[in-house]
Design an enzyme around this catalytic site. Structure first.
Site, PDB file in Angstrom:
ATOM      1  N   GLU A  17       0.833  -1.205   0.000  1.00 35.16           N
ATOM      2  CA  GLU A  17       0.000   0.000   0.000  1.00 35.16           C
ATOM      3  C   GLU A  17       0.864   1.251   0.000  1.00 35.16           C
ATOM      4  O   GLU A  17       2.092   1.205   0.152  1.00 35.16           O
ATOM      5  CB  GLU A  17      -0.946  -0.043   1.207  1.00 35.16           C
ATOM      6  CG  GLU A  17      -1.898  -1.231   1.113  1.00 35.16           C
ATOM      7  CD  GLU A  17      -2.944  -1.275   2.215  1.00 35.16           C
ATOM      8  OE1 GLU A  17      -2.830  -0.517   3.208  1.00 35.16           O
ATOM      9  OE2 GLU A  17      -3.894  -2.076   2.077  1.00 35.16           O
ATOM     10  N   CYS A  70      -7.108  -7.457 -10.896  1.00 40.62           N
ATOM     11  CA  CYS A  70      -6.245  -8.634 -10.734  1.00 40.62           C
ATOM     12  C   CYS A  70      -6.737  -9.790 -11.593  1.00 40.62           C
ATOM     13  O   CYS A  70      -5.938 -10.533 -12.174  1.00 40.62           O
ATOM     14  CB  CYS A  70      -6.178  -9.058  -9.270  1.00 40.62           C
ATOM     15  SG  CYS A  70      -5.153  -7.958  -8.282  1.00 40.62           S
ATOM     16  N   CYS A 104      -9.817  -8.787  -6.875  1.00 45.99           N
ATOM     17  CA  CYS A 104     -10.502  -7.655  -7.510  1.00 45.99           C
ATOM     18  C   CYS A 104     -10.502  -7.827  -9.035  1.00 45.99           C
ATOM     19  O   CYS A 104      -9.771  -8.662  -9.595  1.00 45.99           O
ATOM     20  CB  CYS A 104      -9.849  -6.333  -7.108  1.00 45.99           C
ATOM     21  SG  CYS A 104      -8.323  -5.973  -7.994  1.00 45.99           S
ATOM     22  N   GLU A 147      -1.928 -10.153  -5.765  1.00 47.00           N
ATOM     23  CA  GLU A 147      -1.951 -10.985  -6.975  1.00 47.00           C
ATOM     24  C   GLU A 147      -1.111 -10.357  -8.081  1.00 47.00           C
ATOM     25  O   GLU A 147      -0.340 -11.031  -8.760  1.00 47.00           O
ATOM     26  CB  GLU A 147      -3.391 -11.162  -7.476  1.00 47.00           C
ATOM     27  CG  GLU A 147      -4.298 -11.946  -6.540  1.00 47.00           C
ATOM     28  CD  GLU A 147      -4.999 -11.096  -5.500  1.00 47.00           C
ATOM     29  OE1 GLU A 147      -4.438 -10.068  -5.057  1.00 47.00           O
ATOM     30  OE2 GLU A 147      -6.111 -11.457  -5.115  1.00 47.00           O
TER      31      GLU A 147
HETATM   32  N1  THU Z   1      -6.124  -6.709  -1.821  1.00 45.95           N
HETATM   33  C1  THU Z   1      -5.280  -7.638  -2.384  1.00 45.95           C
HETATM   34  O1  THU Z   1      -4.060  -7.523  -2.277  1.00 45.95           O
HETATM   35  N2  THU Z   1      -5.827  -8.678  -3.029  1.00 45.95           N
HETATM   36  C2  THU Z   1      -7.166  -8.921  -3.133  1.00 45.95           C
HETATM   37  O2  THU Z   1      -7.562  -9.915  -3.726  1.00 45.95           O
HETATM   38  C3  THU Z   1      -8.125  -7.978  -2.556  1.00 45.95           C
HETATM   39  C4  THU Z   1      -7.556  -6.767  -1.939  1.00 45.95           C
HETATM   40  C5  THU Z   1      -5.543  -5.605  -1.052  1.00 45.95           C
HETATM   41  C6  THU Z   1      -5.653  -4.244  -1.670  1.00 45.95           C
HETATM   42  C7  THU Z   1      -5.519  -3.370  -0.433  1.00 45.95           C
HETATM   43  O3  THU Z   1      -4.132  -3.213  -0.129  1.00 45.95           O
HETATM   44  C8  THU Z   1      -6.152  -4.203   0.670  1.00 45.95           C
HETATM   45  O4  THU Z   1      -6.160  -5.528   0.193  1.00 45.95           O
HETATM   46  C9  THU Z   1      -7.545  -3.777   1.035  1.00 45.95           C
HETATM   47  O5  THU Z   1      -8.378  -3.758  -0.037  1.00 45.95           O
END
Ligand code: THU
Length: 158
Positions: free
Chosen positions: A63, A114, A111, A74
């Site tokens: 992040e 991804c 998401c 992913e």
């Molecule tokens: N996130 C992922 O890394 N993978 C997913 O499949 C869903 C969401 C992350 C994005 C963000 O850093 C945090 O999870 C909250 O959404």
């Protein structure tokens, strides 16, 4: 009026039912989740890609204070995997998420962005990627990313 019904085949397993290579890929995704940088959401996601040559590449969500600059686990994992092994297919991609130090009971759902990248991983190798979405109580497994992304964008004007 016509309708198109699209069905996805999702296998539901618990951890003990997984094949050894599935278990190993899940274990690597879980380990990677602990190394995620997620100070803003507190949602730590790990992913692991088992490549055709047996290598396992891991990644996690990264992040940023400027939120859109961050990246999901992913895509971090797949982009790194392809940067290291541009000609190697990904056979299995496992994903696991934890909050407050504990893994989720139910599988995490990737998401849309991804899923699109996961689909391209399949397309460029011309072979399916098995996706394993880990949850403590149940694990979802699809044999191809196509089951996660129906009516996918492929290319312009074909
Ligand atoms: N996130 C992922 O890394 N993978 C997913 O499949 C869903 C969401 C992350 C994005 C963000 O850093 C945090 O999870 C909250 O959404």
């Amino acid at each position: 009026m016509k309708y198109l019904k699209i069905a996805a085949k999702i296998r539901i397993n618990n951890y003990n039912e997984l094949l050894p290579e599935e278990k190993n890929t899940v274990d690597k995704a879980k380990e990677a989740a602990f190394r995620a940088y997620a100070p803003y959401s507190g949602f730590q996601v790990g992913a692991a890609a088992l490549m055709e040559n047996g290598a396992v590449i891991t990644g996690n969500n990264q992040e940023n204070v400027a939120f859109p600059s961050g990246l999901c686990a992913e895509r971090t994992t797949l982009f790194y995997a392809h940067s290291q092994y541009p000609d190697e297919a990904v056979r299995v991609l496992a994903v696991a998420a934890l909050t407050k130090g504990d893994f989720l009971d139910r599988p995490i759902s990737p998401c849309g962005a991804c899923r699109q990248v996961m689909l391209e991983t399949e397309m460029r190798a011309n072979q399916p990627v098995k996706v394993i979405l880990y949850g403590k109580k149940e694990i979802f497994i699809v044999e191809s990313v196509k089951d996660l992304l129906p009516l996918a964008f492929d290319s312009v004007g074909k």
